[in-house]
Design an enzyme around this catalytic site. Sequence first.
Site, PDB file in Angstrom:
ATOM      1  N   HIS A  19       0.870  -1.184   0.000  1.00 19.86           N
ATOM      2  CA  HIS A  19       0.000   0.000   0.000  1.00 19.86           C
ATOM      3  C   HIS A  19       0.903   1.228   0.000  1.00 19.86           C
ATOM      4  CE1 HIS A  19      -3.560  -2.441   1.161  1.00 19.86           C
ATOM      5  NE2 HIS A  19      -2.621  -3.215   1.690  1.00 19.86           N
ATOM      6  N   HIS A 197      -8.159  -8.319  -0.673  1.00 19.06           N
ATOM      7  CA  HIS A 197      -7.714  -8.811   0.628  1.00 19.06           C
ATOM      8  C   HIS A 197      -8.793  -9.763   1.129  1.00 19.06           C
ATOM      9  CE1 HIS A 197      -4.953  -5.480   0.426  1.00 19.06           C
ATOM     10  NE2 HIS A 197      -4.533  -5.598   1.676  1.00 19.06           N
ATOM     11  N   GLU A 200      -7.444 -12.416   5.907  1.00 18.20           N
ATOM     12  CA  GLU A 200      -6.425 -11.842   6.801  1.00 18.20           C
ATOM     13  C   GLU A 200      -6.958 -11.984   8.234  1.00 18.20           C
ATOM     14  OE1 GLU A 200      -5.819  -7.586   6.405  1.00 18.20           O
ATOM     15  OE2 GLU A 200      -3.874  -7.647   7.417  1.00 18.20           O
ATOM     16  N   ASP A 279       2.599  -2.712   4.516  1.00 19.82           N
ATOM     17  CA  ASP A 279       2.706  -1.305   4.933  1.00 19.82           C
ATOM     18  C   ASP A 279       4.041  -1.117   5.658  1.00 19.82           C
ATOM     19  OD1 ASP A 279      -0.196  -0.264   4.407  1.00 19.82           O
ATOM     20  OD2 ASP A 279      -0.427  -2.183   5.431  1.00 19.82           O
TER      21      ASP A 279
HETATM   22  N1  HPA Z   1      -5.320  -5.027   5.364  1.00 22.87           N
HETATM   23  C1  HPA Z   1      -6.419  -4.344   5.065  1.00 22.87           C
HETATM   24  N2  HPA Z   1      -6.409  -3.074   4.701  1.00 22.87           N
HETATM   25  C2  HPA Z   1      -5.238  -2.451   4.602  1.00 22.87           C
HETATM   26  C3  HPA Z   1      -4.063  -3.108   4.898  1.00 22.87           C
HETATM   27  C4  HPA Z   1      -4.118  -4.465   5.289  1.00 22.87           C
HETATM   28  O1  HPA Z   1      -3.107  -5.143   5.561  1.00 22.87           O
HETATM   29  N3  HPA Z   1      -3.074  -2.192   4.724  1.00 22.87           N
HETATM   30  C5  HPA Z   1      -3.635  -1.041   4.314  1.00 22.87           C
HETATM   31  N4  HPA Z   1      -4.957  -1.187   4.245  1.00 22.87           N
HETATM   32 ZN    ZN Z   2      -2.654  -5.067   2.542  1.00 22.05          ZN
END
Ligand code: HPA
Ligand code: ZN
Length: 339
Positions: A19, A197, A200, A279
């Site tokens: 990101h 995503h 997670e 990040d």
């Molecule tokens: N997960 C979800 N949203 C996000 C992430 C992440 O790791 N990094 C920046 N936005």
């Molecule tokens: Zn991410």
Amino acid sequence: MTTLEDFIKGIPKAELHLHIEGTLEPELMFKIARRNNIEIKYRSVEELKKAYDFNNLQDFLDIYYEGTGVLIEEQDYYDMTWAYLEKAHSQNVLHAEIFFDPQAHTDRGIEFQTVVKGIHNALQDGQNKLGISTKLIMCFLRHLDEEAAMKTLEQALNHKDLITAVGLDSSEVGNPPSKFQRVFERAGEEGFLTVAHAGEEGPAEYVWEALDLLKVSRVDHGNHSLDDEKLVQELVSRKMPLTVCPLSNLKLKVVNDLNNHPLRKMLEKGLLITINSDDPAYFGGYVNENYLAISDALDLSKEEIVKLARNSFTASFLIEKTKQQMIEKVDKYSHMQIG
Ligand code: HPA
Ligand code: ZN
């Protein structure tokens, strides 16, 4: 002869889960805030860094969105992107596919094109001055509604030539991929590739939805896929890449210890795994630090490192010929002896 550490640092690699707003280092954040006359609620870089202690994804996102608040001018987006490209280049990243979150900016009154132009100009300089190739992926913030995502997609239509794919990020649990099925359908019709995503913090079911409803070409994170053996088999048979982010997983407590990270298990099951930094300004390391940390924790072999680097190109959106050229570079490099 070289050490495994130097071998990892030098191996040609791609980064596919990054990101751009998450690369804003505290020092640059303060510098940009100062020139934009924006007050940061932390008094110093040290104080800000102390706040980078997260219990979960939402803890991080609250600080991450606060950080994006200093970005106002096209030059700010340029400077942030350029800093990442220089860092990536120094870590032997040949190719990067970069997320950006337009809604984190347009919702504060910044023009969509200010964001895209600033980032794109830096990407062009990255290609011309550093020889690093890139693609841009526009993410929708999943905590916001479908209508807002659709509006964002419409804004992107004016910049189709600069944006390769759309993605889905932000607060996962309670915001399943199905919420954005129609937006992703439209994005597909407009010629964008799709990623999301999933898994997670959310369940394996969200990964199924990303595959079946959003028609993704890659799953970002995907850790919870391992909870569902049928899903694992599906991912393997589709050769579906997962963009895994070890230090992110540790900092956001997706895993309690890198020694317990599922990466080796993922490789053993035959999943197409890549390593990424997510990040890096917030999670304590860029892509090489991620390779080094996971390799150290799981005692990865040279062959496993080579596999991960090859996968990073295989899983990319590069055209086939370029993919093969980059994979050849990995293979040539891999003849180096470790001692
Ligand atoms: N997960 C979800 N949203 C996000 C992430 C992440 O790791 N990094 C920046 N936005
Ligand atoms: Zn991410």
